[in-house]
Design a protein around this motif. Sequence first.
Motif, short mmCIF file in Angstrom:
data_model
loop_
_atom_site.label_atom_id
_atom_site.label_comp_id
_atom_site.label_asym_id
_atom_site.label_seq_id
_atom_site.Cartn_x
_atom_site.Cartn_y
_atom_site.Cartn_z
N ASN A 20 0.79 -1.12 0.01
CA ASN A 20 0.03 -0.16 -0.05
C ASN A 20 0.95 1.27 0.06
N THR A 21 1.83 1.11 -0.63
CA THR A 21 2.88 2.50 -0.78
C THR A 21 3.50 2.68 -2.30
N PRO A 81 -2.97 4.86 0.90
CA PRO A 81 -3.82 4.24 -0.15
C PRO A 81 -5.01 4.94 -0.17
N TYR A 86 -2.22 8.67 -4.13
CA TYR A 86 -2.29 7.33 -4.45
C TYR A 86 -2.91 6.78 -5.54
N THR A 90 -1.24 5.14 -8.99
CA THR A 90 -1.39 3.98 -9.36
C THR A 90 -2.29 3.64 -10.43
#
Length: 152
Positions: A20-21, A81, A86, A90
């Motif tokens: 989650n990074t 997240p 984020y 992503t």
Amino acid sequence: MEGKWLVVQGGHAALEIADNTVYLVMSVRNAGTGVAILHGWHLPPDARAPLAPVEEFHRLTRDIYVPSNDAGFCQVAIRDPESADYRNATKGAAGDGFTVDVLYGDAEGSQRVVSRFYITPGPAGLGHDEDDTGWLLMVSRHWNLDLPAPRG
């Protein structure tokens, strides 16, 4: 990227999403005659978004010193997240790429400039298989925050 050392060649970036990074390392070059100090970053929702107020930029944990006419790097870590940063990173990493705005200035902290970097999938570079995909880095825009805008 935990426990790894990265070598990011000029014009390239490295990106990893784990635990989650989002971890991002970009190569940067100071083509000017003075010292550049990198202070912060911002991920706009897309490459055409207007420049965000400087108050919305994330400060780097440590300022990055880039000597005159030399190469350096910029590190970004997005650990929430649930954040828009984020989601933007992503989504871009899974598709056509994404944009990072980097805030920097001279050694005295004046003449602040934001450069918009566009990060897009491309060849991984030297030392990698031809089939490997890496991240190419392009500068698409500059904003001078402390002097009159050169484009009016």
